[in-house]
Design a protein around this motif. Structure first.
Motif, PDB file in Angstrom:
ATOM      1  N   GLY A  57      60.037  36.109  27.955  1.00 24.01           N
ATOM      2  CA  GLY A  57      58.734  35.878  27.325  1.00 24.01           C
ATOM      3  C   GLY A  57      57.976  37.194  27.229  1.00 24.01           C
ATOM      4  N   ARG A  58      56.645  37.107  27.213  1.00 18.25           N
ATOM      5  CA  ARG A  58      55.867  38.348  27.100  1.00 18.25           C
ATOM      6  C   ARG A  58      56.098  39.251  28.306  1.00 18.25           C
ATOM      7  N   PHE A  59      56.162  38.624  29.491  1.00 16.35           N
ATOM      8  CA  PHE A  59      56.419  39.381  30.720  1.00 16.35           C
ATOM      9  C   PHE A  59      57.694  38.858  31.362  1.00 16.35           C
ATOM     10  N   TYR A  60      58.562  39.771  31.755  1.00 18.73           N
ATOM     11  CA  TYR A  60      59.817  39.332  32.401  1.00 18.73           C
ATOM     12  C   TYR A  60      60.232  40.280  33.511  1.00 18.73           C
ATOM     13  N   TYR A  61      59.961  41.602  33.342  1.00 19.88           N
ATOM     14  CA  TYR A  61      60.281  42.570  34.396  1.00 19.88           C
ATOM     15  C   TYR A  61      59.231  43.672  34.318  1.00 19.88           C
ATOM     16  N   SER A  62      58.636  44.020  35.473  1.00 18.60           N
ATOM     17  CA  SER A  62      57.394  44.789  35.424  1.00 18.60           C
ATOM     18  C   SER A  62      57.554  46.234  34.955  1.00 18.60           C
ATOM     19  N   ARG A  63      58.782  46.740  34.925  1.00 19.45           N
ATOM     20  CA  ARG A  63      58.931  48.095  34.369  1.00 19.45           C
ATOM     21  C   ARG A  63      58.659  48.093  32.866  1.00 19.45           C
ATOM     22  N   VAL A 231      61.991  53.402  29.963  1.00 20.92           N
ATOM     23  CA  VAL A 231      63.339  53.878  30.301  1.00 20.92           C
ATOM     24  C   VAL A 231      63.311  54.962  31.375  1.00 20.92           C
ATOM     25  N   THR A 232      62.206  55.739  31.447  1.00 24.05           N
ATOM     26  CA  THR A 232      62.136  56.758  32.508  1.00 24.05           C
ATOM     27  C   THR A 232      61.579  56.169  33.796  1.00 24.05           C
ATOM     28  N   GLY A 233      60.929  55.011  33.703  1.00 26.85           N
ATOM     29  CA  GLY A 233      60.377  54.379  34.911  1.00 26.85           C
ATOM     30  C   GLY A 233      59.096  55.027  35.408  1.00 26.85           C
ATOM     31  N   ILE A 234      58.416  55.794  34.538  1.00 27.65           N
ATOM     32  CA  ILE A 234      57.145  56.429  34.951  1.00 27.65           C
ATOM     33  C   ILE A 234      56.037  55.390  34.732  1.00 27.65           C
ATOM     34  N   VAL A 235      56.038  54.393  35.582  1.00 25.59           N
ATOM     35  CA  VAL A 235      55.241  53.180  35.372  1.00 25.59           C
ATOM     36  C   VAL A 235      54.182  53.043  36.473  1.00 25.59           C
ATOM     37  N   ALA A 236      52.969  52.697  36.087  1.00 25.85           N
ATOM     38  CA  ALA A 236      51.889  52.509  37.067  1.00 25.85           C
ATOM     39  C   ALA A 236      52.075  51.191  37.823  1.00 25.85           C
ATOM     40  N   ALA A 237      51.475  51.138  39.009  1.00 25.22           N
ATOM     41  CA  ALA A 237      51.523  49.911  39.820  1.00 25.22           C
ATOM     42  C   ALA A 237      50.298  49.043  39.504  1.00 25.22           C
ATOM     43  N   PRO A 238      50.406  47.719  39.733  1.00 27.46           N
ATOM     44  CA  PRO A 238      49.285  46.843  39.382  1.00 27.46           C
ATOM     45  C   PRO A 238      48.028  47.043  40.228  1.00 27.46           C
TER      46      PRO A 238
END
Ligand code: PLP
Length: 358
Positions: A57-63, A231-238
């Motif tokens: 759906g819209r959200f499935y994996y947080s990366r 793809v690089t995983g430079i992702v902020a935390a919630p």
């Protein structure tokens, strides 16, 4: 999906529907359980969300995406007039943006006197063939570069860039507007391609969240940045994104007060016999000023009682430090950087005046 009471409550509170993604529970035998909605600004720490009828759906994996991050991005995007993306820190946003936009052999024109860590980050990227040259951002950027990097105003020299001259340059333009904030400047409205923030500073505003952000108008560019981030995983935390949402609610009030107090303090510093140069561009809560030498700067920064001797800027608490400890000869030895908080202006001045006499 029908109109549930919770969804009605969402509308009543004014939150857009994506704030309340449906979350299904499953009983132990695998049967789908009840569906519920968040009714207030939600902090969703999930890393996974169930597929819908066997499909993501819209959200499935947080990366890829997660609700609290999306909500904070929508809020910041509305303030900047573009699409916003969050990153784990301001420096993370800088690295991600440069790596997404440039390739080996490219050169960045970097505003001299800007946040020294940006030059350090670019230096670290040199081994991948990305060079940088410094230039005076009050003038037009040099020819032959593939990216122009400005800071509004620069930290700690507090010069303002010539945005018109930069927008006329063929290369994409990034404006780090951490210090100006969208309260004072929306770079995308002045022809910048990207606005960048250390959201750790004024946007979150309480010295308890490390976060970065990039905003741009171009939907394709935003999509490419999103893909590169995934793809690089430079992702902020919630969690810091939640604190950003909280901080944005008071951004305008905080920045207005910090600007007014900084203006008052800059004026008094200009008249102070122990102070040589005062830099304040007429906006924002950041001031830098010079005392005689490094020893005097160390004396002043360690003599305040209300103003905290610490690094960083943009929080509700006033902080001050000698920048030579970090930047060496890049700054005058007596340069002090003061980030004005929300304390009583008279109490702040008394504290500073006393420390200057130490
Ligand atoms: N840009 C500016 C203007 C800054 O002042 C800073 C940090 O001080 C950064 C970027 C880097 O941000 P962060 O510390 O969130 O990585």
């Amino acid at each position: 999906m029908g109109a549930t009471p919770a969804r009605t409550a969402c509308r009543q509170w004014g939150y857009p529907p994506f704030v309340a993604p449906p979350c299904s529970t499953r009983s132990q035998d695998g049967e789908a359980g009840e569906t519920w909605f968040h009714t207030s600004m939600a902090l969703d720490r999930s890393t996974i969300w169930p597929y819908e009828d066997g499909e993501p759906g819209r959200f499935y994996y947080s990366r890829y995406a997660s609700p609290t991050i999306v909500e904070a991005e929508e809020a910041l995007g509305a303030l900047e007039g573009g699409h916003a993306l969050l990153y784990p820190s301001g420096s993370g946003a800088t690295s991600a943006l440069v790596l997404a936009l440039l390739q080996p052999g490219d050169t960045i024109a970097l505003a001299e006197g800007c946040y020294f860590g940006t030059g350090v980050t670019f230096q670290a990227l040199a081994k991948w063939g990305i060079r940088h040259v410094e230039f005076d951002q009050t003038q037009a950027p040099p020819e032959g570069v593939q990216l122009v990097w400005l800071e509004a105003p620069s930290n700690p020299y507090l010069t303002m860039p010539d945005l018109e001259a930069a927008a006329a340059h063929p290369a994409p333009v990034v404006v780090d507007s951490t210090v100006a904030t969208p309260v004072h400047l929306r770079p995308l409205e002045h022809g910048a391609d990207f606005a960048l923030h250390s959201a750790t500073k004024y946007l979150a505003g309480h010295d308890d969240a490390l976060l970065g952000a990039v905003a741009c108008r171009d939907e394709t560019a935003a999509g490419e940045l999103r893909r590169f981030r995934t793809v690089t995983g430079i992702v902020a935390a919630p969690d810091p994104a939640f604190l950003l949402l909280r901080g944005l609610k008071t951004l305008e009030l905080r920045v207005a007060r910090q600007t007014a107090t900084a203006g008052e303090i800059a004026e008094r510093l200009r008249d102070h016999p122990a102070v040589e140069t005062v830099r304040w561009p007429g906006l924002g809560g950041l001031i830098s000023f010079d005392v005689a030498d490094n020893a005097a700067a160390l004396r002043v920064e360690t003599s305040t009682r209300l103003i905290v001797n610490a690094t960083s800027l943009g929080g509700v608490t006033s902080v001050m430090e000698s920048r030579a400890r970090w930047e060496g000869e890049r700054v005058p030895p007596g340069l002090l950087r003061l980030s004005v908080g929300l304390e009583d202006p008279e109490a702040l001045w008394r504290d500073l005046d006393r420390a200057l006499a130490s």
